[in-house]
Structure formats: structure tokens, C-alpha cells
Design an enzyme around this catalytic site. Structure first.
Site, PDB file in Angstrom:
ATOM      1  N   TYR A  25       3.457  -6.009  -4.184  1.00  0.00           N
ATOM      2  CA  TYR A  25       3.530  -5.248  -2.925  1.00  0.00           C
ATOM      3  C   TYR A  25       2.189  -4.628  -2.532  1.00  0.00           C
ATOM      4  O   TYR A  25       1.308  -4.486  -3.350  1.00  0.00           O
ATOM      5  CB  TYR A  25       4.699  -4.272  -2.889  1.00  0.00           C
ATOM      6  CG  TYR A  25       4.800  -3.066  -3.791  1.00  0.00           C
ATOM      7  CD1 TYR A  25       3.770  -2.591  -4.565  1.00  0.00           C
ATOM      8  CD2 TYR A  25       6.015  -2.364  -3.811  1.00  0.00           C
ATOM      9  CE1 TYR A  25       3.929  -1.446  -5.341  1.00  0.00           C
ATOM     10  CE2 TYR A  25       6.186  -1.222  -4.594  1.00  0.00           C
ATOM     11  CZ  TYR A  25       5.132  -0.773  -5.354  1.00  0.00           C
ATOM     12  OH  TYR A  25       5.295   0.346  -6.115  1.00  0.00           O
ATOM     13  N   GLU A  26       2.059  -4.355  -1.270  1.00  0.00           N
ATOM     14  CA  GLU A  26       0.784  -3.878  -0.680  1.00  0.00           C
ATOM     15  C   GLU A  26      -0.363  -4.866  -0.927  1.00  0.00           C
ATOM     16  O   GLU A  26      -1.510  -4.460  -1.088  1.00  0.00           O
ATOM     17  CB  GLU A  26       0.405  -2.484  -1.205  1.00  0.00           C
ATOM     18  CG  GLU A  26       1.519  -1.456  -1.295  1.00  0.00           C
ATOM     19  CD  GLU A  26       2.268  -1.227   0.013  1.00  0.00           C
ATOM     20  OE1 GLU A  26       1.817  -1.713   1.050  1.00  0.00           O
ATOM     21  OE2 GLU A  26       3.340  -0.587  -0.014  1.00  0.00           O
ATOM     22  N   GLY A  27      -0.046  -6.134  -0.927  1.00  0.00           N
ATOM     23  CA  GLY A  27      -1.076  -7.174  -1.092  1.00  0.00           C
ATOM     24  C   GLY A  27      -1.090  -7.727  -2.506  1.00  0.00           C
ATOM     25  O   GLY A  27      -1.467  -7.034  -3.437  1.00  0.00           O
TER      26      GLY A  27
END
Lengths: 596, 596
Positions: free
Chosen positions: A438-440
Site C-alpha cells: 500500500y501507498e506504492g
């Protein structure tokens, strides 16, 4: 399983590695001396250990649920969140202007590590809120700031990052959610968003969604995305809560881990349109998203350190207590605690050294972030800003990958007991698995490291890091202890391998991108190991200095041994990374998609 | 998610690497030609794909439960097990004498991989039964064999390995369960056993526990352990089922994975004593346990390959279908399937090459096992037996650690979807986590590799493996293709590093055991990578030969590229393993247990 915050290591980092001297010279941080910080962290530790940590296993057993369109969090979360907010733990590093405590980022980072180690699912609500605060502070207009920031900083309201759609994950160019202008900066939003962390919950009075959408007629792709502020409950002119907005959680995901953190499918505009407010200018949403995202990425890296620390503590306790088999060196004829077995020690040292290396990297980056925003000398400010930007993909990418490895070892130390859910080790392993996603994802971080952070400036900044490492090597060379010699050797070898890879990336990045990006994750891992090992080496030098003065010698000796372990067992991978990156690009792409 | 058995790779291994020529010369295997094997494997694939694989996700959602003292397995398991047994898939490699099909081990191994890939939890019942069969065939008396083996081979009954107690896991010297003699080889057993896989279930009519216990007055430690056969339902003289024995499952564990496989706490003798029969001689239980355990360890290694293959197939399918982001080399202006992105390819190649390397190692070992038991030339027989014994800790240790890494990549390829349980990738990750633990942890395998397999003969056998690898290098040297040159280079470097470590282990094993065993797992990983890479190199040579003859050129080219990938990206780790083992032992043990 209890959690004990690693305050000693945190304070060691703040004092010796993360530039406390330069922090207290910054405008606004004059009072942030070590005694103040010590007191804040001790209080934070007590709170997280006593109030938040005990809810961790319960959140796993009794996750958030959707009832009649509203998310109910795990029993106990609501009360704990209120205490958390009231005690000010949501506002540590936020500006005094908006009700924050205005403490340096490195203090906020230590507090964040504790909260996330205590309970990752619980603390995600703060992570998202902090990210929304970061974006609003940068690009919100004055009225927005006044209306929303105080309440977000205090924890009366929380924030979300509302980006992902079924067809648009890493690729935000594919976003379809639409925003129809109603005049005066108001829009009606329509569409479905997925994977919205704390998209709905009962912890706070209101939820402020920072949401990406397209305005009809906007350019295709990422240049046509705008950012909107969409409150769950609309806020009246006087700041009081008005009517319910047309924003609803319609389902929650069943996840491998962080089960207590509600991951919602959100529906916007099913009943006429959700009211939203344009943030900043039209079509600059992606740029603003990165302000939010960069804050989130940093804290996800902190989560990696946090969950790894928790797993380590539990494994260590078990290794001390579990009696099994005689010592292999014949030192005991009866069965001994497994911590006496060399491979159990290898696992514990591996966990410990990776955690301490990553923690040092994260805390050094936190200071770089402060210096990069506040230093009065523009050159230093710029250099520190670049340093922080360079470290960010390593923190998000490397610290989270590290957490997978460490939480897996945490199970392994437990043997069969590790596989039993009641033991708790498995929860850390499951919870951690989202962190490199998550978040990249790690690949997205590696793209950032190769493209924006290395190739763009022709490798200049990466080489300047190597230059700083060389200075540390020179200092190590003056210490007449085996550990320093060992670290000096490994660091030199790893630095040279890193420089070779930087040259390779610069030479291939534009002309043969597949050859560069085939090695991007290996480059990220190598850079992460190098920087973590470097920070541990800096720590060794400080610890040696402390020992000479007779300060806390057992702890300092452990810091030295930990740095030595990391150098001898992990930094030694650098030549292999280099070989595979430079010599192995062709074989990555050799089999065509249709021949798999 | 569907499963498709990798028949082509299995047959390639059997034909080119696992010595089909020498197998068909063995007594009893005359008819096991490639056509026969092909037909058997195709049928097995069909059965597992259609009947067993569809039950995998359901078993995870709807695990075995304990109801009124009896374990009820997942709906559908009972019927599937009957079909599985009736079709003969439990008896592939067992002797015709006891109702088996008498096929070579390599065929049984391929079938076992398919069944475990289809459904690990389901197939564990067969793994345990096979292990019980192995022990009974070796040391059971004639009456025992006649009474129990036919029914175990047919799947009418199943077996267990009943070893672990709360205080006695890896350390069986601590076993307390007691066996009181009743005369004529009968005993009454009393005690608690934990972690008993399929300790109770409803798949078969009876369960035959092979159980370790102490006879009162036996010597302390492992020299006082005996093995007993304890049926769930006692068997009358005529072979029919008699009264229920005093053996009961009292609870089931809540586990991270393999949830459909019941892991029972078993209580023996709460109502007057469980009737058991001594197997072989008193106090030789540990020795017999190893017969059972060696069979189990091999198959657990196969499970590692199997679950990794399943995870790979699902990740590959997703990578082909998920559209996200433009190609980095500019070859497409719109978003493409993620399989076109270099890092996704890197992950897929990593998964694929590790799986194929491990599969080759496992299948080669299966043949070594047959040759080691049946070859008419005593020298060859002995050498092959030693080869199999050397490979066993690598298969159990390395293939299972590999499966953790591959199933983790399987999630990563899926991005956020991988974290959602319904996707299925997470189940493989959870299921795999037990593999490096049960039937002897990776550390236990590494102890075996260092102590019994390397130090005991002064490194002679390990060096003979290196000698064989050198022969493969000579063959590679004759091929004028880049892949062969690349593999030749990496294999040579890895072999030399391996030899240095063998010398180190031999020199330290007895005089400084902590220094040897601090590097034991790194040695195991290095040896596993070397042997897997070597088998892929052998495969490259065969594939090149096939290509020259125009046989299946796309497949053969992929085998070559896969070998090249493994050499360039994984074999290259060997010098780092060597460095950490030889240079890093001191730092593993540097921090004393009390200073952690």
C-alpha cells in the site's frame, strides 16, 4: 504479548545520529532538548504499552464490521482513540498554530513507531489523518485550513486518502470518478473508490476524504486529475456539523492482516452527488496527491520498523524461555533455553540488526525533513530536502520488505508454536504483508529511486551519499577495534558496488530503460542495506566514544556488535546485488510474455 | 483459481535429469518407460485439477472442526479422499506386494507435487500415511505388515506421526508419554501428544498412530524412546475392526494456514490406557522415527515446490490480465498488462527459476533414492544412497524456504488484490509458512547437513558433489551460447565458494561448533542454491541438445533462459554466503543472551 518501547535505542538515535544539535537551532524547536524529548517519549511509551498494545490481538480476532451502512470498529478502539487524541498523541509534530505540539519530526517518528508497534491497525487511522493534514497544510486555502486542520490535528475528525479505483491502482491515469462543478469551488462527486483505509468508522465525529477525481473536459491521463475535499458530514459556516454527505461505505474487504483497520469500498454520489470542494487548482491533483503520499510513505516505512520490533520482542522472549536441546558446544549436558543455540542467535541478530539499521535510517530522515523545511541556510536546506527525498523510497521500500523477513523469522524462532494463531507471531507476519504494497508497491518505490532520484540528476545525489559514507569510513579507520575494521571493510565494498550500480542506472535509465528497471528493486534493496549499514556504522563510532567515557557500556557494546553483524551478514550482499543488476538484465526479459 | 499440472517440466526432468535410463534397468521398474509415465501423470493431473484443486479454497474457509470428540473435515473432503484412494493415487510408488502400483519414486514424487499443489491440507493425510508405511515396511514384523500395510496403501486407513509433546518438539529426548508392558508385545500408553496432523478425521475407517513413548525403566534421553503402533480402532485377528481404542482428539489448533488439515491435541490412556504394539525393538524408537521422518521430510520439500508452483500460476495469470501503466520502454502509449513491466517479469522469473530448480533437485533425489535401494552394483547403490541422504536436508530446508519467498512474491505481483483473502494468493502464503517448521525446522535440517552430512565424513561427499558439478561445467564449456557461458561462470564461482565453506565446516565442526553452526543455515541455503542451479544447468545442456534436434524449441529456449536467470540472479549470492559464514560467526554470538 507485551510490548516495551525501545526508548534507549530511539534516544541513542536522536542524540547521536539524527542531529539533535541542529534540530534545536531550528526556529520553533528551541525547547526540544533531550530531556524534553526523553519525557515525551517515556509518556508516549507508557500510553501505547498500556492502552493501545493490549487491543492488538483483539482487533485481529474481532475486526471492524459494516452494520447498516456504518463501520463499527473493534470493541475498545473508540475509547482508546479518544484517549489517544486527548493525550495529544495525534498531534506531536503538527504546528502549534493548528493545535499541535510542534515537536520535531524525529519525535513524532518515534511516537509513531511506538503506536504502530503497539497496534498497526489502530494507528493507521492516524497515518491517514497525518497525510491529509500534510496535503491541506501545503495547498488548502485559508478557509479550508481554518475549517478542517484544527479538528484533524486534535483527532476530533480523521482523514482518508481516497485514490484507488478497481481499474486504477498504481496507475492513477485510469481514474474515472467524476466531479461536476456547481460553482464557487463546489462540486458533485460520483463514482466508486476501493481500498479506502478507515473510509468509514466510529472513532471520530467526522471523516474528511481527500479524493482524486476528474472534472468533465479535463485532459486525459494524470494531467486531468483534481483533488477534492469531501467530508462525510458537511460542515456548516460556523464549524458545526450539518447534513450527511452522499458518501457511503458499501462493503469491507476480508484481508490477510490489519483486520481491525476497515478497508472500505466507498460509493460517492449514489443519491444525487457527494458535495466536495476543490483543493488548490484544477488538474493539479496528482501533484497534491504526492504531498499526501510522501507523508504516508514515510510513515509506512516506520510501520515496517514498528511491526518488526514487535515481532522481535516476542521472539526474543520465547527464545529466552523455551527449553529445547543441549548446547551444541557441550557447555550444558541438559536441555537449554533456545537462545543458546547458534541459529536462534543468528535469527535474533538478523532481526535486531535490520530493525536498528532501519530505525536509524528513518530517524535520520525525519531530521533531514525538518532541516529541509526550516533551515535558515538555503544550501543546507536544499541539500537536506534532497537527502530526505532520496531516502523516502528506501524507507518505504526497504523497511517494509525488511519487515516481511523479520516477521517471518519471528515465526521461525517459535517453531510450531509460531504457526498457532493464539501465539501472536503469525499476526505480525500477516499484518506486515500489506506494507510493501500500500501507498506504492516496492516496485513503484524502486521506479522512483531509479527515475526521479538517480537518473534525473545524472546520479549526482546518489554519489554525494557515497561521499558521505566515505567520510564515515575514514572515521572508522581511526578506531582500533575489530568491529570497526570489519564494518569499514564491508562498508567500503558495498559503497563501491553501489557506485557501480549508480553509473549503470544513469547510463541505461534513458537509453535502455528495461535494462535499468529490471534491476530497480535490487538497486533499492542494495541502497537500503547500504544506508542502514552506514547509519549503524555511524552508531558504532558514537557508541565507541560513549564506551570510552564509560557511558552505558553494555548497551554501547551491543550497538557495536549489532553494527558488526549487519556489516558481516547483510552488507556483504552488495556485490551480488551489483552482479545481478549489471549482468542479469537480459535474462529478466528473455522469456516473452506469451512463452511463460 | 485453477491449477494446471506442469507436466511438461516434470517429464523433461524425468527424461533428461532424473535418470530414466537407469530407472528402467532396476528390478521391478522394467515397464516404467516414458510413455507409461506420461500416461500416469496425465491421469493424475486430470484428477487433481478437477477433483482436489477445487476444494482448496473451501478448506481454508471451512476448516476441520472437532464435534463431540470426532473431527469432521471440510465438506467434500471425505468423498474426494475416497475417489483419490480408489483411483490409486495413494499407492503410486508403494510395492505391488502390498497393493501398490510399484512405480518409481520419481513418478510418485510428481504425483505428490500435483496433489499438494492442488490442495496442501488435503494431501497431508497422504504424506503422513506414506511416512507410516515407510517405517512399517522397514521395521514392522510380518504380522504387522500383513495386518496394516494393505489397508494403509489402499487408503482404507491412514497413518500419523505421533511424536511431539508440549515440552518435546525438536528435542525428543524430553518425551514423557509412557508405555506400560502388558506382555506379548502389547502395551498400555498414557500421555498427551500435540501437533498431531490428521490425528483424528473422518476420511478413512481407521487411523494408525505411530507413536513415540518411554517404557518405564528405559534409559534417559533419546536412547530410551520406543515406537508403538496404536490404532484408533483395534483390529481383530481376522482383520476386521474391533473396539474403539483409548485414543482421543481433545482439541484442534487454530492455525495460520493449512486450516483444513486437522492439527490435534491427542490424549492417550485417559480411560485405562490406549492399547499399542511395540514396533521393532525397545528403545530403538528414535532410529525408526528417522525412517518415517526421512520420508516425510522429502515430501515436505515436495510440498514447497508444489505450493510455490500454485502461487506462481496464479500470479502469472494475474500478470497477464491486469492492465496498469504504460510500458517503461515507450513501446506502448496506453496502459499495458503488467507482465510487460520489468519488475513484474523479474518476480515471475524469480518464482519460476526457483521452482524449476527445486523441482529438478527433488526429482533427481527421488531417482537417487530408488537407485540407492535397488541398484545391483553395490558401489553405485551406496553412492546413490549417500547422494539421496545429502540432498534430503536441502530438499526439506531449501525448497521450503524457497516456498516462503515465492508465495510472498505471489502476493506482491497481485498488488493490493493479493492482500484480499478471496483472491487466494494469501492462502498459499499462509499455508506455506508451516513448511520450514514441521518435520524438522530449517535449523534442524542445517544441523543435519553440517553434522551428519558434511563433518562426519570430513567433507568427502560434499566435495564429490562439487566434482560432479565441475563435470557439468566442462560440458557447458562446449556450448557456444551466451546462456551457457553465463551459467558456467556463475556455477564455477558458486562451486568454489561452496568448497571453501565445506573446508570451513570440517575444520570447525568439532573444535569450534558454535562457529560452524552459526553459519549452518547460510550453508544450507548456499548448498540448496548450488544444487538447484546445477540441475538447471544440466537442464540447459539437455534443452540445447533438444533444440538442435528441433524438439519443442520454445519450451527448450525457456528452460535455457530460466537456467540463465537463476545463475545470474541467485547463484551469484554464493560468495556472500561464503563471506558471512567464514567471516561472520563471531558476530552471531557476540551479544550474550542476557544483553539482548
Amino acid at each position: 504479548m507485551d510490548y516495551t518501547a525501545p526508548l534507549k535505542d530511539m534516544l541513542f538515535n536522536i542524540e547521536h545520529l539524527a542531529g539533535l544539535d541542529s534540530i534545536v537551532q531550528l526556529d520553533g524547536f528551541e525547547d526540544a532538548g533531550i530531556e524534553t524529548i526523553d519525557a515525551v517519549l517515556a509518556q508516549c511509551a507508557k500510553f501505547n504499552q498500556e492502552v493501545i498494545a493490549p487491543l492488538n490481538a483483539q482487533g485481529d480476532r474481532d475486526p471492524a464490521v459494516l452494520v447498516d451502512g456504518c463501520v463499527k470498529t473493534t470493541p475498545g478502539f473508540r475509547e482508546a482513540f479518544k484517549q489517544f487524541a486527548d493525550a495529544g498523541w495525534l498531534s506531536v509534530q503538527h504546528p502549534v498554530e493548528f493545535g499541535g505540539q510542534g515537536l520535531p519530526s524525529v519525535v513524532g517518528t518515534a511516537c509513531s513507531e511506538m503506536a504502530n508497534a503497539a497496534n498497526l491497525s489502530f494507528s493507521l487511522s492516524a497515518l491517514l489523518t497525518d497525510s491529509a493534514i500534510a496535503a491541506l497544510m501545503s495547498v488548502g486555502d485559508e478557509k479550508m485550513k481554518q475549517t478542517y486542520l484544527h479538528k484533524l490535528v486534535s483527532g476530533q475528525w480523521t482523514g482518508t486518502m481516497t485514490l484507488t479505483e478497481p481499474q486504477a491502482g498504481s496507475d492513477l491515469s485510469l481514474i474515472r470518478t467524476r466531479a461536476e462543478p456547481q460553482g464557487e469551488g463546489r462540486y458533485k462527486l460520483f463514482g466508486t473508490k476501493i481500498f479506502i483505509t478507515y473510509g468509514d468508522h466510529d472513532l471520530a465525529e467526522n471523516i474528511i476524504h481527500l479524493m482524486l477525481a476528474r472534472i468533465p473536459g479535463a485532459p486525459a491521463g494524470v494531467k486531468g486529475i483534481s483533488m477534492f475535499l469531501v467530508p462525510k458530514i458537511l460542515v456548516r459556516e460556523d464549524g458545526s456539523l450539518g447534513e450527511r454527505n452522499d458518501v457511503h461505505a458499501v462493503s469491507l474487504e476480508h484481508k490477510l492482516g490489519i483486520k481491525a483497520s476497515p478497508t472500505a469500498v466507498m460509493q460517492y454520489g449514489d443519491n444525487g452527488g457527494a458535495t466536495g470542494f476543490l483543493i488548490g487548482e484544477e488538474n493539479r491533483g496528482l501533484e497534491y496527491m504526492f504531498m499526501m503520499m510522501n507523508s504516508a510513505r514515510f510513515t509506512v516505512g516506520v510501520q515496517g520498523v514498528a511491526i518488526a520490533e514487535r515481532a522481535y520482542q516476542q521472539a526474543l522472549a520465547y527464545a529466552r524461555e523455551r527449553i529445547q536441546s543441549r548446547a551444541i558446544d557441550g557447555s550444558s549436558l541438559s536441555s537449554v533455553a533456545i537462545i543458546h543455540h547458534p541459529d536462534v542467535r543468528r535469527m535474533l541478530m538478523d532481526m535486531r540488526s535490520r530493525i536498528e539499521g532501519c530505525r536509524a535510517m528513518v530517524m535520520v530522515a525525519a531530521t533531514a525533513n525538518d532541516l529541509g523545511q526550516r533551515h535558515i541556510d538555503a544550501t543546507i536546506k536544499q541539500a537536506q530536502h534532497e537527502y530526505y527525498e532520496f531516502l523516502l523510497p528506501l524507507i518505504k521500500g526497504y523497511c517494509t520488505e525488511m519487515s516481511l523477513y523479520v516477521t517471518s523469522l519471528g515465526i521461525q524462532v517459535h517453531g510450531g508454536m509460531g504457526f498457532i494463531e493464539e501465539t501472536g507471531a503469525a499476526q505480525y507476519y500477516r499484518d506486515a504483508r500489506i506494507l510493501p504494497i500500500y501507498e506504492g508497491t516496492t516496485a513503484i518505490q524502486a521506479n522512483d529511486l531509479v527515475g526521479r532520484k538517480t537518473v534525473r540528476d545524472g546520479g549526482a545525489f546518489a554519489r554525494s551519499i557515497a561521499g558521505q559514507i566515505e567520510e564515515t569510513e575514514a572515521q572508522l579507520g581511526q578506531l582500533d577495534i575489530q568491529a570497526a575494521r570489519s564494518v569499514l571493510h564491508a562498508l567500503g565494498v558495498a559503497r563501491k558496488a553501489f557506485l557501480k550500480v549508480v553509473d549503470y542506472m544513469v547510463s541505461k535509465g534513458s537509453v535502455a530503460p528495461n535494462s535499468a528497471y529490471a534491476g530497480s528493486v535490487a538497486y533499492l534493496m542494495m541502497a537500503g542495506e547500504l544506508v542502514a549499514g552506514w547509519q549503524l556504522a555511524r552508531g558504532l563510532i558514537s557508541a565507541h566514544r560513549c564506551m570510552e567515557r564509560g557511558i552505558d557500556t553494555n548497551f554501547m557494546q551491543s550497538k557495536i556488535s549489532t553494527a558488526q553483524y549487519f556489516a558481516e551478514h547483510i552488507l556483504t550482499l552488495a556485490p551480488a546485488h551489483c552482479d545481478r543488476i549489471i549482468g542479469g538484465a537480459e535474462s529478466v526479459m528473455a522469456i516473452l510474455p506469451e512463452d511463460f
